[in-house]
Design an enzyme around this catalytic site. Structure first.
Site, PDB file in Angstrom:
ATOM      1  CB  VAL A 363      -1.091  -0.239   1.147  1.00 21.63           C
ATOM      2  CG1 VAL A 363      -1.814   1.450   1.220  1.00 21.63           C
ATOM      3  CG2 VAL A 363      -1.846  -1.191   1.413  1.00 21.63           C
ATOM      4  CD  GLU A 364       4.486   2.493  -2.331  1.00 23.05           C
ATOM      5  OE1 GLU A 364       4.742   3.511  -1.608  1.00 23.05           O
ATOM      6  OE2 GLU A 364       5.125   1.557  -2.700  1.00 23.05           O
TER       7      GLU A 364
END
Length: 984
Positions: A363-364
């Site tokens: 997850v960015e």
């Protein structure tokens, strides 16, 4: 953990066991202020398993023990946590994030509130900061925790049975895991984790039915900050200078070693790795190419559907300041990034954890550290990212809870396929795959998404004549075991695919639960240059090829069992030894372990002579033997007896404890450290020019970065280098910077040529007969990108070449960004040269130090460094003894004084002895009858001697005189005379 055992008839099969994990490890003293520990046993300190933090650590040492303490024996587990001093310089503060030193007190407070929170210190960072694993789950007795452990192990080790175990299906607490802040300056992963824990605890305390049900039916795991050093220091990397999210599968950093071992302990169904920053929120799955060792049909349906659920939730949340994409959503690489964000290599955390049959995602978070968006402060960015992250975590958990049964079924099926040895099948028709269907419209089987490795029946890591390096083979075996890959050892000789392997050879049966990871570690990989335009990172890794050991895939996974009896191993067999004392000792420098052992011996200040054959020679004295014995025990390497005549070999040189002057990156420094070169000086042109770096203290240079001088302003530095080289001291290095230095200072003459700038991979290498590198030759090397050398001048030698044609074995070498691989075919990959004063240079066009991935190249780089090192007085040959004196052969005659005689008379013999020129103090004469001694006399001169001997019975007796040998005389004997004895 699964094990392999021999079946009757000498075949391989799986023995599935379920060993309960008992005991727990506490991070400190007894709990206080209401912090719970279930009982004294679980609160008391248990033996810790060491965290390896040294830059010199190897896969073998990392595998010796798990990096993490044993899981708790029951829940909650609530020890007192160490509180770190307040640190106003913590970079988290400027970002508006939670300071590291306040994490332990915050966790301590939440543990005081509830029995649903447990915290373990699962290890320390490189700089010694605690790394916390928080578990949210309803309380468990020891019996209940033991049952959970048994079920977890059964899922992997007896998946076929687990699939129909109704008690397991109903009672297993489903594991989900969030990993925060693996990149140090991507802070919010830790902050949103702490906030999420607080929210769940508040709901649990309030009696919220959803929270109660969730914690009764699952275990939620959180590594709060995986990289606390980077968090505090405000940098991406760990304190070793390595990117931890590129350190799977090598695990050089303790931070990733901890995650490696927790992965096996937790065995999550869903894993989320919390990162930043990509401008828009980005949630995997990735685009192509997809890793060819995954069962992707079990992964992609839920991975994509969960990402879509997160997108819907984030859009619906309408968070002020959170930028959406032009399409009004988030980035999902599987849908939105057709090239350049892939899950091909297992070096990333999420891609590594996926081998556990987990749905895993990176997850960015959106808002980064830069200037855009203008006018948004760092603390405000953190606030927005945390708000976005809260939606991500809530939605992930909601999806996990709603689909936990299906996720468990898929995990069990992953392990079942592995144990059964079923082939990995590419997805050619997505509509045939059960489960969520949203992903199907995005799947492009013809466009490069349908990847599946062809699995062998087994890999053999031979010993004896089939093994290049016993120490590298042992290191590879321990590395595999550390990753929960099953390894066995043959109990007898066997032949497969035309090769006969000795008893003791290692066998990695591919019918095992972790077959996907096993193949990812041992397989060469695939040339994917024509499949996609760009790769996010490396496209080949292959420890089975480039770690120095000889490995061989045999057969196909659909074949019958191999014709070999085996026994499972939990560690490699020892290979270290020293011969009996009194011998000159040799150490063949075929791997990193031998180089570390050599450097230990040099540090012990005993003489060593290095030979161009790649052997280090030690003397036969007690100090050398003691140093060798200690090094053999520490590094598990074999010293052998050698003929001291090898000390006269051309090119032999004495070595001292070496100081290496180097340029380059953290990769270079770590690789030098892993070879045991621990006295390192960073070289700079400014320091050499102003004299603050004294090259007289440098024994050899390693150049991984630039060392160039401006003649107009740095002539003093140029003169210092020339003086260094005039002393016969040389260099080894890599790439254009090293060859430019060597060209400038007359060490060699070659033109560097760079391959495709984005090209990475494993290449085929030819080492010519008679090459400097022939003693340490290896068939493969790593490039990122490749460099080769042309226009070799007089005195410059190609010590190795890229194989003719296209040398790329596996990886991605796209000619759109530079020269194609075929241009490298046949060109020099390693060159050498020397000055008239004897300064030597060896320069690699391949990469021997890349991220510590390329451990097999250490023997070659070490060979070059030792060839280039300063020469000192080495091992002295044995002193020539005095020429031996040829012994004199005495002349001896014997006559019987009276013959015949009658019974009762004493016989006598007259012995005439002539010793010639022999210098003797005394000799021994014997009278013998039929070969047996009947009397002895010692005399100190030659002459005539009358010697009586015992009375003899009636009959005939064969008598002779014998003189025994001395240092200067030989044995001699008279002729035989017959003594006749008559009755009275």
């Amino acid at each position: 953990m699964s094990r392999i055992k021999p079946l009757a008839g000498g075949s391989l099969a799986l023995l599935l066991t379920g060993t309960l994990i008992a005991g727990a490890t506490s991070a400190g003293a007894a709990p206080e202020d209401g912090v719970r520990a279930p009982d004294a046993r679980s609160a008391a300190p248990a033996p810790a398993r060491a965290v390896q933090t040294s830059p010199e650590v190897t896969a073998r040492k990392l595998a010796a023990e798990s990096a993490v303490p044993a899981p708790p024996a029951s829940y909650p587990f609530q020890p007192r946590l160490k509180v770190f001093p307040d640190n106003p310089a913590d970079a988290s503060i400027a970002r508006g994030a939670f300071p590291y030193d306040e994490i332990a007190p915050r966790l301590q407070r939440v543990m005081r509130r509830t029995d649903a929170v447990s915290t373990q210190v699962v290890g320390q960072s490189t700089q010694g900061r605690d790394i916390y694993l928080v578990t949210l789950t309803a309380p468990e007795t020891e019996e209940q925790t033991a049952q959970q452990t048994a079920w977890r192990e059964a899922i992997k080790d007896d998946a076929a049975a687990a699939a129909t175990d109704t008690a397991l299906q109903a009672g297993y607490k489903m594991p989900i895991w969030f990993n925060g802040n693996i990149h140090g300056n991507e802070w919010e992963g830790a902050d949103m984790t702490l906030d999420y824990i607080d929210r769940v605890v508040a709901d649990y305390e309030a009696g919220d039915s959803a929270a109660l049900d969730m914690l009764r039916g699952s275990r939620m795991y959180f590594t709060v900050t995986n990289n606390p050093d980077g968090r505090v220091n405000g940098v991406r990397a760990t304190a070793l200078g390595l990117d931890p999210n590129r350190d799977f599968i090598t695990n050089t950093t303790p931070e990733t070693t901890i995650i490696r071992d927790l992965t096996d302990d937790i065995q999550p169904l869903f894993f989320s790795d919390l990162h930043g920053y990509t401008g828009n929120l980005q949630v995997e799955p990735t685009g192509p190419p997809h890793g060819e060792n995954y069962d992707y049909d079990l992964f992609i349906p839920h991975a994509y559907e969960s990402a879509l659920a997160i997108e819907d939730a984030v859009v619906d949340a309408n968070i002020a300041g959170n930028p959406l994409t032009p399409a009004g959503g988030i980035l999902i690489p599987y849908r939105d990034i057709p090239s350049g964000w892939d899950d091909w290599p297992p070096i990333f955390t999420a891609q590594y954890v996926a081998f556990q049959g987990a749905v895993s995602s990176t997850v960015e978070l959106p808002l980064g550290r830069g200037t855009a968006p203008v006018g948004v402060s760092q603390p405000e960015r953190t606030r927005i990212n945390k708000e976005v992250g809260a939606v991500v975590m809530d939605t992930t958990v909601d999806y996990f809870e709603a689909n936990a049964d299906a996720l468990l079924d898929n995990q069990i099926e992953t392990f079942r396929r592995g144990a059964a040895g079923e082939p990995i099948e590419p997805i050619l028709d997505p509509t045939t795959v059960p489960g969520p269907t949203q992903w199907q419209s995005e799947w492009d089987a013809d466009g490069g998404e349908a990847y599946a490795a062809d699995l062998p029946r087994a890999y053999v890591i031979g010993t004896g004549a089939t093994q290049r390096s016993e120490s590298d083979a042992a290191a590879l075996v321990d590395f595999l075991l550390a990753h929960d890959v099953e390894v066995s050892r043959a109990t007898s000789e066997f032949t497969v695919d035309g090769t006969t392997y000795a008893a003791g050879s290692y066998v990695v049966d591919m019918h095992q639960p972790m077959r996907g990871l096993a193949n990812a570690l041992l397989d060469a990989g695939t040339d994917i240059s024509d499949r996609v335009a760009d790769m996010y990172d490396v496209s080949a890794w292959a420890p089975g090829l480039i770690w120095g050991a000889t490995t061989a895939p045999v057969g196909s996974t659909t074949d019958a069992d191999l014709p070999v009896a085996v026994e499972a191993v939990t560690e490699s067999a020892p290979v270290g030894s020293t011969p009996p004392t009194g011998e000159y000792l040799g150490l063949e420098l075929l791997g990193g372990a031998e180089l570390r052992a050599l450097n230990d011996v040099l540090a012990a200040d005993v003489p060593v002579t290095w030979l161009p054959s790649g052997v280090a020679v030690l003397g036969d004295d007690a100090a050398s033997y003691a140093a060798a014995s200690a090094a053999a025990a520490e590094h598990d390497v074999a010293f052998t007896a050698v003929d001291p005549a090898v000390l006269d070999t051309e090119g032999a040189k004495g070595l001292d404890d070496l100081t290496v002057g180097y340029t380059g990156t953290a990769d270079d420094r770590l690789a030098l450290g892993e070879m045991g070169f621990d006295s390192l000086t960073l070289l700079t042109t400014a320091g050499i020019t102003d004299g603050s770096i004294d090259l007289d203290t440098i024994d050899v240079m390693y150049l991984g970065g630039s060392l160039s001088f401006n003649p107009a302003t740095q002539q003093a530095g140029i003169d210092a280098v020339r003086a260094y080289l005039a002393d016969g001291k040389g260099m080894a290095g890599r790439g254009t910077n090293a060859v430019n230095f060597a060209n400038t200072f007359g060490l060699l003459s070659a033109t560097p040529v760079a391959g495709s700038g984005a090209g990475t991979g494993i290449v085929d290498i030819d080492t010519p007969e008679g090459s400097l590198l022939e003693p340490v030759a290896q068939p493969y090397a790593f490039v990122a990108p490749a460099t080769w050398f042309t226009a070799l001048g007089e005195g410059t030698t190609a010590e190795a070449r890229y194989a003719e044609g296209n040398p790329l074995v596996a990886g991605h070498w796209n000619a759109t960004r530079g020269r194609p691989a075929a241009e490298a075919g046949g060109q020099a990959s390693v060159v050498s040269g020397s000055t008239a004063e004897g300064a030597n240079a060896l320069v690699f066009g391949t990469l021997p130090t890349y991220r510590t991935y390329t451990k097999g190249a250490y023997s070659q780089l070490g060979h070059g460094l030792l060839w280039g090192a300063d020469s000192v007085e080495g091992v002295q040959p044995p002193t020539d003894p005095e020429p031996p004196v040829e012994p004199t052969t005495p002349e001896i005659d014997m006559t019987l004084a009276r013959n015949p005689i009658v019974v009762g008379q004493q016989p006598r013999a007259r012995v005439e002895l002539d010793l010639g020129d022999a210098d003797v103090e005394q000799v021994t004469l014997q009278i013998r009858k039929a070969g047996k001694v009947v009397t002895t006399r010692t005399v100190n001169r030659d002459g005539s001697f009358l010697i009586g001997f015992p009375k003899q019975p009636a009959g005939q007796h064969r008598i002779r005189a014998v003189v025994l040998p001395t240092e200067t005389t030989t044995r001699a004997a008279s002729d035989v005379e017959v003594l006749r004895v008559r009755r009275g």
